[in-house]
Design a protein around this motif. Sequence first.
Motif, PDB file in Angstrom:
ATOM      1  N   THR A   1       1.977  -5.263  -3.163  1.00  0.00           N
ATOM      2  CA  THR A   1       1.207  -5.498  -1.931  1.00  0.00           C
ATOM      3  C   THR A   1       1.132  -4.222  -1.091  1.00  0.00           C
ATOM      4  O   THR A   1       0.104  -3.969  -0.449  1.00  0.00           O
ATOM      5  N   ALA A   2       2.203  -3.420  -1.116  1.00  0.00           N
ATOM      6  CA  ALA A   2       2.160  -2.148  -0.380  1.00  0.00           C
ATOM      7  C   ALA A   2       1.091  -1.239  -0.968  1.00  0.00           C
ATOM      8  O   ALA A   2       0.368  -0.543  -0.237  1.00  0.00           O
TER       9      ALA A   2
ATOM     10  N   ASP B   1      -2.252  -2.511   0.261  1.00  0.00           N
ATOM     11  CA  ASP B   1      -2.466  -2.177   1.664  1.00  0.00           C
ATOM     12  C   ASP B   1      -2.821  -0.700   1.811  1.00  0.00           C
ATOM     13  O   ASP B   1      -3.718  -0.336   2.578  1.00  0.00           O
TER      14      ASP B   1
ATOM     15  N   ALA C   1      -8.037  -5.884   0.799  1.00  0.00           N
ATOM     16  CA  ALA C   1      -7.611  -7.093   1.506  1.00  0.00           C
ATOM     17  C   ALA C   1      -7.123  -8.137   0.508  1.00  0.00           C
ATOM     18  O   ALA C   1      -7.674  -8.273  -0.589  1.00  0.00           O
TER      19      ALA C   1
END
Length: 418
Positions: free
Chosen positions: A248-249, A252, A257
């Motif tokens: 997820t990092a 991001d 999104a």
Amino acid sequence: MSKDKSAKVATPQPVRGTQDMLGDFADRFAHVVETFERVRRLYGFKRVEVPVIEPTAVFARSLGETTDVVSKEMYSFEDRGGESVTLRPEFTAGIARAYITNGWQQFAPLKVATHGPLFRYERPQKGRYRQFHQLDAEVLGSDNPLADAELLVFADQLLKELGIADGVVLTLNTLGDAESRDAWRAALVAHFEGHSGALSEDSLSRLDRNPLRILDSKDPRDRPVADSAPDIDAFLTGAAQDFFGAVTAGLDAAGVAWTRNARLVRGLDYYRHTAFEFVTDRLGAQGTVLGGGRYDGLIENLGGPATPAVGWAAGIERLAMLLTEDAIDNRLDAVIAVEDDDQLAFAMQALAGLRGSGFAAEIVATGSPRKRFDKAAKIPAHALISVSTRDGVPHVNVRGESKRAKDVEAHLPSSPRT
RNA sequence: GCGAUCGUAGCUCAGUUGGUUAGAGCACCGGUUUGUGGUACCGGGGGUCGCGGGUUCAAGUCCCGUCGAUCGCCCCA
């Protein structure tokens, strides 16, 4: 066509669930493939080609030998040597087999992409055919969460470049490592067994076969029990948490999104860690436009060395349906209407000249000469060229205001002098 | 495998409580009109009404079966 109706033969019908494409949709299909091929190069994915047909064992192993999927939903048959073979129902297993049998471990981590037809013996419905086509991207031999992230950024850019990212959302979940997954599964089974009286018949049978699937049941009777079931989060090991956090990092950091969907699962045991789907609300019940995940256990299941891998696939037909009207420009550069057959040779010369100079051009020279202009005018093109005779020589008129139309006009032959 | 809806011209469709020879638009072909024009009009070809059986004096229309399509369920690798 024969006029002897008594001799009429029955025309063979297409195989159920197959489709023929012509014109606009075929162009949209090709546009999806071309965009995919361009974008995958940007991400350094090598092109790979694998057979359409494989020994049935390749897919039976990947799907779990017992499931209905193997027995009922694959195009399997015996070849003349008595070996059971199957038309590929997915890309991943065939690529994994090729990875093992060709010794592609030497290239690990290996990023590959392909596309082509797949076959599943299912009931056709919207966007779902027995012969369908997918795009596919895989990273084999990497246990790095950045591989997951890279694949997702690739997918995100693909959808954006196709112009269909609006209304499509990336939903993401983790299935954890083997330890996490087993603990979560046990907790889910305990939860569902505790509420078995409230479950639908379908979900009661899932409880034995595939309990994770109860989580995304569409039956309203199942929703309270499914919604109150525990998420995997409480069961994730530290390593599994770190892995998901790194994915997820990465998303991001790349500006992709995403939303967590703790109900997104994969039934088969070799799936680990990341599971994801890009989902739209524009395709009815078939809302997933691109999906995939990490399958660290698959290659080992196929008899290869323990090899981590992650990948995704997307249905080309579904993507093609989602393209906007203006995604494809089918307009020709020029259409020539031959309004006098005496000028046919001149018109053919002009046509050949245009095509030879790289202009897409068509000619209308059949039927009633006085109707050819109207016929030509109905063909979408930048320039409409009429050729008639005036004062005994070819007379050319060009209609069209675009830059392309001016280019066309500049490449027309001048009228022969008399 | 289960359920619902639908099958009429090449395509999109109309066809009344069952009632002459099954229609329209688009597309195709021909003619007339217009004559730098995407117009309008006239005409033409093209239909086992998905297929099979039944009810009826009479079925595109009602009933049963079958095949196919669509949408959903199951499944989703």
